[in-house]
Each structure stands twice: as structure tokens, then as C-alpha cells.
Design a protein around this motif. Structure first.
Motif, PDB file in Angstrom:
ATOM      1  N   CYS A  22       0.856  -1.189   0.000  1.00 24.29           N
ATOM      2  CA  CYS A  22       0.000   0.000   0.000  1.00 24.29           C
ATOM      3  C   CYS A  22       0.894   1.242   0.000  1.00 24.29           C
ATOM      4  O   CYS A  22       1.818   1.346   0.824  1.00 24.29           O
ATOM      5  CB  CYS A  22      -0.898  -0.004   1.227  1.00 24.29           C
ATOM      6  N   PRO A  23       0.651   2.205  -0.903  1.00 24.03           N
ATOM      7  CA  PRO A  23       1.470   3.426  -0.935  1.00 24.03           C
ATOM      8  C   PRO A  23       1.419   4.219   0.358  1.00 24.03           C
ATOM      9  O   PRO A  23       2.316   5.009   0.641  1.00 24.03           O
ATOM     10  CB  PRO A  23       0.864   4.231  -2.086  1.00 24.03           C
ATOM     11  N   ASN A  24       0.368   3.959   1.176  1.00 27.87           N
ATOM     12  CA  ASN A  24       0.222   4.740   2.416  1.00 27.87           C
ATOM     13  C   ASN A  24       0.727   3.975   3.634  1.00 27.87           C
ATOM     14  O   ASN A  24       1.641   4.422   4.324  1.00 27.87           O
ATOM     15  CB  ASN A  24      -1.245   5.120   2.618  1.00 27.87           C
ATOM     16  N   ILE A  27       1.603  -1.948   3.770  1.00 29.55           N
ATOM     17  CA  ILE A  27       1.295  -3.349   4.047  1.00 29.55           C
ATOM     18  C   ILE A  27       1.073  -4.089   2.727  1.00 29.55           C
ATOM     19  O   ILE A  27       0.432  -3.570   1.816  1.00 29.55           O
ATOM     20  CB  ILE A  27       0.060  -3.476   4.955  1.00 29.55           C
ATOM     21  N   ASP A  28       1.583  -5.325   2.626  1.00 30.92           N
ATOM     22  CA  ASP A  28       1.444  -6.130   1.408  1.00 30.92           C
ATOM     23  C   ASP A  28       0.028  -6.700   1.277  1.00 30.92           C
ATOM     24  O   ASP A  28      -0.651  -6.974   2.278  1.00 30.92           O
ATOM     25  CB  ASP A  28       2.441  -7.302   1.417  1.00 30.92           C
ATOM     26  N   ASN A  29      -0.345  -6.935   0.028  1.00 30.73           N
ATOM     27  CA  ASN A  29      -1.561  -7.684  -0.316  1.00 30.73           C
ATOM     28  C   ASN A  29      -2.839  -7.105   0.310  1.00 30.73           C
ATOM     29  O   ASN A  29      -3.722  -7.838   0.757  1.00 30.73           O
ATOM     30  CB  ASN A  29      -1.424  -9.161   0.085  1.00 30.73           C
ATOM     31  N   THR A  30      -2.918  -5.785   0.356  1.00 28.12           N
ATOM     32  CA  THR A  30      -4.129  -5.157   0.906  1.00 28.12           C
ATOM     33  C   THR A  30      -4.838  -4.283  -0.124  1.00 28.12           C
ATOM     34  O   THR A  30      -5.839  -3.639   0.207  1.00 28.12           O
ATOM     35  CB  THR A  30      -3.773  -4.269   2.122  1.00 28.12           C
ATOM     36  N   SER A  60      -6.629  -2.127   4.550  1.00 23.66           N
ATOM     37  CA  SER A  60      -6.087  -1.865   5.888  1.00 23.66           C
ATOM     38  C   SER A  60      -6.319  -0.419   6.323  1.00 23.66           C
ATOM     39  O   SER A  60      -6.980  -0.155   7.320  1.00 23.66           O
ATOM     40  CB  SER A  60      -4.595  -2.195   5.925  1.00 23.66           C
ATOM     41  N   CYS A  61      -5.788   0.532   5.528  1.00 19.10           N
ATOM     42  CA  CYS A  61      -5.921   1.938   5.919  1.00 19.10           C
ATOM     43  C   CYS A  61      -7.127   2.629   5.278  1.00 19.10           C
ATOM     44  O   CYS A  61      -7.414   3.788   5.582  1.00 19.10           O
ATOM     45  CB  CYS A  61      -4.643   2.710   5.587  1.00 19.10           C
TER      46      CYS A  61
END
Length: 217
Positions: A22-24, A27-30, A60-61
Motif C-alpha cells: 500500500c502506498p500509504n 502493508i502487502d496484499n491489501t 487496511s488503511c
């Protein structure tokens, strides 16, 4: 009929981008994605596709991202996603094409039929005519002699040629009598002042019955 032209989006695929952070939140694979096809439509009928839109969200985010926010590897993965066929988005164009072909074919059929009917008018024939002022109307043949026809003109006019057929009602023919020589009819047709001739089966059968030879015992 009101025709509404605009663009619409159709969701054609959903999934997630594997092995992409995630660019923010990093976390992988989200990262989930949704791919939409944008197409031009006319009154809700699709004409043709004009582009593609990609929505990306981190589970996630919960942030949303653009395609350009992904790494080059992530962008390449989205590019390689196989999408279902979008042929249905051309359905309106296909329908319009068929209508165009039908219209052209019908036009030449009417032209060929009128070429024949103008040569041998019969009682009951309805002539669609165009006036010098740009309006359209009809007249119906009442009587025929060796060299002339006698008709009743329609009481009403139309502004557009496709509206003329709607004027052909019995109650619309009253006392506007006209007459033409058969040569005049040909000349009017050649000058595009007679644009269509309609002949119904009843008129044909009536004419046939007039020429039957009576049987004598």
C-alpha cells in the motif's frame, strides 16, 4: 421521443493486487481494485466504449489510490488483467447500422415501386406530395379518364415527410378537389414533387372486379 446522450460506467472486473505494498501504510496484499469500462450511451443503449477507469483501495488503511500511485510492477499487473469481452457496448452502434441499412433499402424499394405505380394510376391510390413552400400532404385518386386523374386533396399539411402517412385518414379528405393530366403526374414525379405512392390491396381488387367479363347463360 426524447434521446439522452451521455456516458456511463460498467464494472467489468474486481480483484486484488498481489505482492504490492500500500502506498500509504506499506502493508502487502491489501490493495483491492475495481475496473470500470466507460461507454457512450443513447437513452441507456450503449454505443461504444471510450475508456477505462481503475479504483484502488487499501483494505487496511481504507485510503483510495490512483493507478499512477502504484509501483511500475503493480501497474503492469493491472495492465495484464484479462477483461471480459465488451462487445455488448457496441450494441447500440450495431442497431443504428441495421436501421441505416434498412432505411436505405426501404428508400430504394419505395423508389422502384413508385416508378411502376406512377405509370398506371388507379382509383384509391394515395400520393404523398411536396409543395413549393416546403410542406407535405397527400391526395387520393377518385376518378380516372383516358388522359387525366381526378382527386381529393388532404385538408392538412405536414412539416416533415415522415409525418405525411399519419394524415392519410378518410375524414381528412373533404372538398379540396384537384385534377391532373397523366403527363402532369409524370412531370411532378420527375421534379420530386410526388415523393411516394401508396396502393392498398382493396384498390387493386376493386379495379380487377371492374374488368371482369360477366358470364351469360
Amino acid at each position: 421521443m426524447l434521446l439522452l446522450i451521455g456516458t456511463k460506467d460498467s464494472n467489468v472486473k474486481n480483484g486484488f493486487i498481489s505482492n504490492e505494498k500500500c502506498p500509504n501504510c506499506k502493508i502487502d496484499n491489501t490493495l483491492n481494485f475495481s475496473i470500470f469500462r466507460r461507454y457512450v450511451s443513447i437513452t441507456s443503449i450503449p454505443l461504444f466504449p471510450v475508456g477505462k477507469i481503475v479504483d484502488i483501495q487499501c483494505t487496511s488503511c481504507k485510503n483510495w489510490f490512483y493507478y499512477e500511485d502504484l509501483s511500475l510492477e503493480g501497474q503492469e499487473k493491472l495492465k495484464n488483467e484479462k477483461l471480459d469481452s465488451s462487445l455488448w457496448m457496441f450494441s447500440g452502434t450495431f442497431i443504428l447500422f441495421l436501421l441505416l441499412i434498412y432505411g436505405i433499402n426501404q428508400y430504394f424499394q419505395d423508389e422502384n415501386e413508385t416508378d411502376v405505380l406512377i405509370q398506371k394510376p388507379i382509383v384509391g391510390d394515395v400520393y404523398n406530395v411536396k409543395f413549393s413552400n416546403g410542406y407535405y400532404s397527400t391526395f387520393k385518386i377518385d376518378k380516372i379518364t383516358n388522359d387525366s386523374i381526378y382527386a381529393t386533396h388532404n385538408d392538412f399539411d405536414a412539416y416533415l415527410p415522415y409525418e405525411v402517412d399519419d394524415l392519410d385518414k378518410t375524414e381528412n379528405y373533404t372538398d379540396r378537389k384537384v385534377s391532373y393530366s397523366k403527363k402532369e403526374l409524370i412531370r411532378l414525379y420527375q421534379n420530386d414533387e410526388i415523393i411516394k405512392i401508396r396502393r392498398n390491396a382493396y384498390s387493386v381488387e376493386t379495379q380487377k372486379s371492374e374488368y371482369k367479363i360477366p358470364v351469360t347463360k
